[in-house]
Design a protein around this motif. Structure first.
Motif, PDB file in Angstrom:
ATOM      1  N   ILE A  78       0.850  -1.198   0.000  1.00 31.75           N
ATOM      2  CA  ILE A  78       0.000   0.000   0.000  1.00 31.75           C
ATOM      3  C   ILE A  78       0.884   1.247   0.000  1.00 31.75           C
ATOM      4  O   ILE A  78       1.884   1.312   0.717  1.00 31.75           O
ATOM      5  CB  ILE A  78      -0.914   0.061   1.247  1.00 31.75           C
ATOM      6  CG1 ILE A  78      -1.758  -1.198   1.383  1.00 31.75           C
ATOM      7  CG2 ILE A  78      -1.820   1.288   1.192  1.00 31.75           C
ATOM      8  CD1 ILE A  78      -2.576  -1.243   2.667  1.00 31.75           C
ATOM      9  N   TYR A  79       0.504   2.203  -0.807  1.00 29.92           N
ATOM     10  CA  TYR A  79       1.130   3.528  -0.743  1.00 29.92           C
ATOM     11  C   TYR A  79       0.071   4.507  -0.255  1.00 29.92           C
ATOM     12  O   TYR A  79      -0.965   4.686  -0.890  1.00 29.92           O
ATOM     13  CB  TYR A  79       1.648   3.978  -2.111  1.00 29.92           C
ATOM     14  CG  TYR A  79       2.367   5.318  -2.073  1.00 29.92           C
ATOM     15  CD1 TYR A  79       3.746   5.375  -2.048  1.00 29.92           C
ATOM     16  CD2 TYR A  79       1.663   6.521  -2.016  1.00 29.92           C
ATOM     17  CE1 TYR A  79       4.416   6.591  -1.987  1.00 29.92           C
ATOM     18  CE2 TYR A  79       2.312   7.738  -1.946  1.00 29.92           C
ATOM     19  CZ  TYR A  79       3.691   7.767  -1.939  1.00 29.92           C
ATOM     20  OH  TYR A  79       4.340   8.975  -1.865  1.00 29.92           O
ATOM     21  N   PHE A  80       0.332   5.146   0.892  1.00 28.49           N
ATOM     22  CA  PHE A  80      -0.592   6.138   1.435  1.00 28.49           C
ATOM     23  C   PHE A  80      -0.166   7.524   0.962  1.00 28.49           C
ATOM     24  O   PHE A  80       0.820   8.091   1.455  1.00 28.49           O
ATOM     25  CB  PHE A  80      -0.607   6.080   2.964  1.00 28.49           C
ATOM     26  CG  PHE A  80      -1.303   4.861   3.516  1.00 28.49           C
ATOM     27  CD1 PHE A  80      -2.684   4.760   3.466  1.00 28.49           C
ATOM     28  CD2 PHE A  80      -0.580   3.814   4.073  1.00 28.49           C
ATOM     29  CE1 PHE A  80      -3.345   3.647   3.974  1.00 28.49           C
ATOM     30  CE2 PHE A  80      -1.222   2.698   4.588  1.00 28.49           C
ATOM     31  CZ  PHE A  80      -2.605   2.607   4.523  1.00 28.49           C
ATOM     32  N   ALA A  81      -0.885   8.067  -0.007  1.00 28.81           N
ATOM     33  CA  ALA A  81      -0.618   9.408  -0.521  1.00 28.81           C
ATOM     34  C   ALA A  81      -1.312  10.434   0.367  1.00 28.81           C
ATOM     35  O   ALA A  81      -2.202  10.099   1.150  1.00 28.81           O
ATOM     36  CB  ALA A  81      -1.097   9.528  -1.962  1.00 28.81           C
ATOM     37  N   ILE A  82      -0.919  11.710   0.210  1.00 24.36           N
ATOM     38  CA  ILE A  82      -1.525  12.758   1.030  1.00 24.36           C
ATOM     39  C   ILE A  82      -1.763  14.033   0.238  1.00 24.36           C
ATOM     40  O   ILE A  82      -2.286  15.015   0.754  1.00 24.36           O
ATOM     41  CB  ILE A  82      -0.651  13.053   2.269  1.00 24.36           C
ATOM     42  CG1 ILE A  82      -1.461  13.778   3.351  1.00 24.36           C
ATOM     43  CG2 ILE A  82       0.617  13.829   1.877  1.00 24.36           C
ATOM     44  CD1 ILE A  82      -0.764  13.858   4.686  1.00 24.36           C
ATOM     45  N   GLY A  83      -1.406  14.027  -1.050  1.00 25.80           N
ATOM     46  CA  GLY A  83      -1.584  15.223  -1.862  1.00 25.80           C
ATOM     47  C   GLY A  83      -0.402  16.165  -1.780  1.00 25.80           C
ATOM     48  O   GLY A  83      -0.537  17.357  -2.067  1.00 25.80           O
ATOM     49  N   ALA A  84       0.780  15.654  -1.385  1.00 24.20           N
ATOM     50  CA  ALA A  84       1.985  16.474  -1.333  1.00 24.20           C
ATOM     51  C   ALA A  84       2.369  16.899  -2.749  1.00 24.20           C
ATOM     52  O   ALA A  84       2.116  16.160  -3.716  1.00 24.20           O
ATOM     53  CB  ALA A  84       3.127  15.700  -0.681  1.00 24.20           C
ATOM     54  N   PRO A  85       2.987  18.070  -2.903  1.00 29.29           N
ATOM     55  CA  PRO A  85       3.308  18.565  -4.247  1.00 29.29           C
ATOM     56  C   PRO A  85       4.100  17.594  -5.113  1.00 29.29           C
ATOM     57  O   PRO A  85       3.838  17.478  -6.310  1.00 29.29           O
ATOM     58  CB  PRO A  85       4.111  19.835  -3.963  1.00 29.29           C
ATOM     59  CG  PRO A  85       3.582  20.319  -2.645  1.00 29.29           C
ATOM     60  CD  PRO A  85       3.307  19.069  -1.855  1.00 29.29           C
ATOM     61  N   PHE A  86       5.062  16.883  -4.529  1.00 30.23           N
ATOM     62  CA  PHE A  86       5.880  15.994  -5.350  1.00 30.23           C
ATOM     63  C   PHE A  86       5.066  14.844  -5.947  1.00 30.23           C
ATOM     64  O   PHE A  86       5.442  14.270  -6.968  1.00 30.23           O
ATOM     65  CB  PHE A  86       7.062  15.443  -4.537  1.00 30.23           C
ATOM     66  CG  PHE A  86       6.735  14.251  -3.683  1.00 30.23           C
ATOM     67  CD1 PHE A  86       6.923  12.967  -4.160  1.00 30.23           C
ATOM     68  CD2 PHE A  86       6.227  14.409  -2.405  1.00 30.23           C
ATOM     69  CE1 PHE A  86       6.625  11.862  -3.384  1.00 30.23           C
ATOM     70  CE2 PHE A  86       5.929  13.317  -1.617  1.00 30.23           C
ATOM     71  CZ  PHE A  86       6.123  12.034  -2.110  1.00 30.23           C
TER      72      PHE A  86
END
Length: 297
Positions: A78-86
């Motif tokens: 699982i990859y938990f994204a957060i909406g970071a710019p990169f």
């Protein structure tokens, strides 16, 4: 016959041991930033093995994953994204590296605010809402508001239960404890800032907008739309700080403090660290809140 039964028993025992070992292996997950590591580990405990994409001291705005990190993705569930710019640049590549890996947007269900732009400081607390095509950047710092972290935690819980239903009750119990801590912190901070409604604090990078919105405060950024302020903008900031009696400028270690130091020198103030990316999120939020409270006089 007896030898066959013994052999069969040995096979069954070995199979059971191997199965137990497989079940004991923690779920390998990857998160974008350190605060997420805290959230996932609070819910997953020893059942998860969490790696972080943006390393300490690096900025999520400009981060580029290392080759080793990209290689590790092949073993990640699982990859938990957060909406970071990169992520805007790298998330597609990350997905292509391991198509079987599930990407979970932990920001799902959260309406994002816009990053503060230059308002000439005539309305420093104004909040921009709605969607348009002005090209302004949405604020990714959703982990600075405990109520928004509650939403992120629910998204993390759902993903872990779906990936590992055999440990669903453990995840749910851990989530209940985290949720209780979040609600307790939120109440504590509301009481802390109850008599400071509408007050302003000066930051270099506008990372504390959700925190400010939640507790009735206003952040005033030195940085303008991701850039160092121009001389005229810097003068406006200095005038505003003098007018409001602001003596503290908060900076985070991922950004240059040069402009903040210029302002601090001009107003006879000081530069104080405020890191929104610290790993021990709960302790860090309390520490930063105390700093903000002390500065809001």
């Amino acid at each position: 016959m007896k030898k066959m039964m013994v052999a069969w028993g040995a096979i069954v025992l070995i199979t059971a041991l191997l199965a137990g070992t497989a079940q004991a292996a923690p779920l390998k997950v990857l998160v974008s930033i350190l605060p997420q590591k805290y959230f996932v580990e609070r819910i997953g405990g020893s059942l998860v093995d969490v790696s972080v994409m943006v390393q300490p001291g690096a900025s999520p705005a400009t981060y580029e994953p290392k080759p080793r990190q990209m290689a590790d993705l092949t073993r990640t569930s699982i990859y938990f994204a957060i909406g970071a710019p990169f992520e805007a640049t790298w998330l597609k590549r990350i997905s292509e590296t391991n198509p079987a890996m599930k990407i979970v947007p932990t920001q799902a269900g959260i309406e994002k605010r816009r990053m503060e732009a230059d308002r000439h400081h005539d309305q420093p607390g104004a909040k921009e809402t709605g969607d348009d095509h002005s090209g302004e950047i949405l604020d990714p710092h959703i982990w600075t508001s405990p109520p928004l972290v509650e939403i992120q935690a629910r998204n993390i819980l759902t993903a872990l239960v779906e990936a590992d239903p055999g440990h669903a009750e453990t995840y749910r119990e851990n989530h209940r404890k985290l949720d209780s801590d979040l609600k307790e912190l939120d109440l504590e901070l509301r009481e802390m800032f109850a008599e400071r409604q509408g007050l302003e604090f000066l930051v270099f990078h506008p990372a504390w907008g959700y925190f400010a919105d939640t507790y009735g405060l206003h952040q005033v950024p030195v940085e303008i739309e991701g850039k160092e302020p121009k001389p005229a903008q810097l003068r406006n900031l200095i005038e505003l700080a003098r007018k409001k009696g602001i003596k503290v400028i908060f900076v985070q270690p991922q950004f240059s403090a040069r402009s903040a130091e210029v302002v601090a020198s001009s107003i006879g103030g000081q530069v104080v660290p405020a890191d929104p990316l610290a790993e021990n999120w709960l302790e860090n939020m309390r520490e930063q809140a105390r700093k903000f409270k002390e500065a809001l006089r």
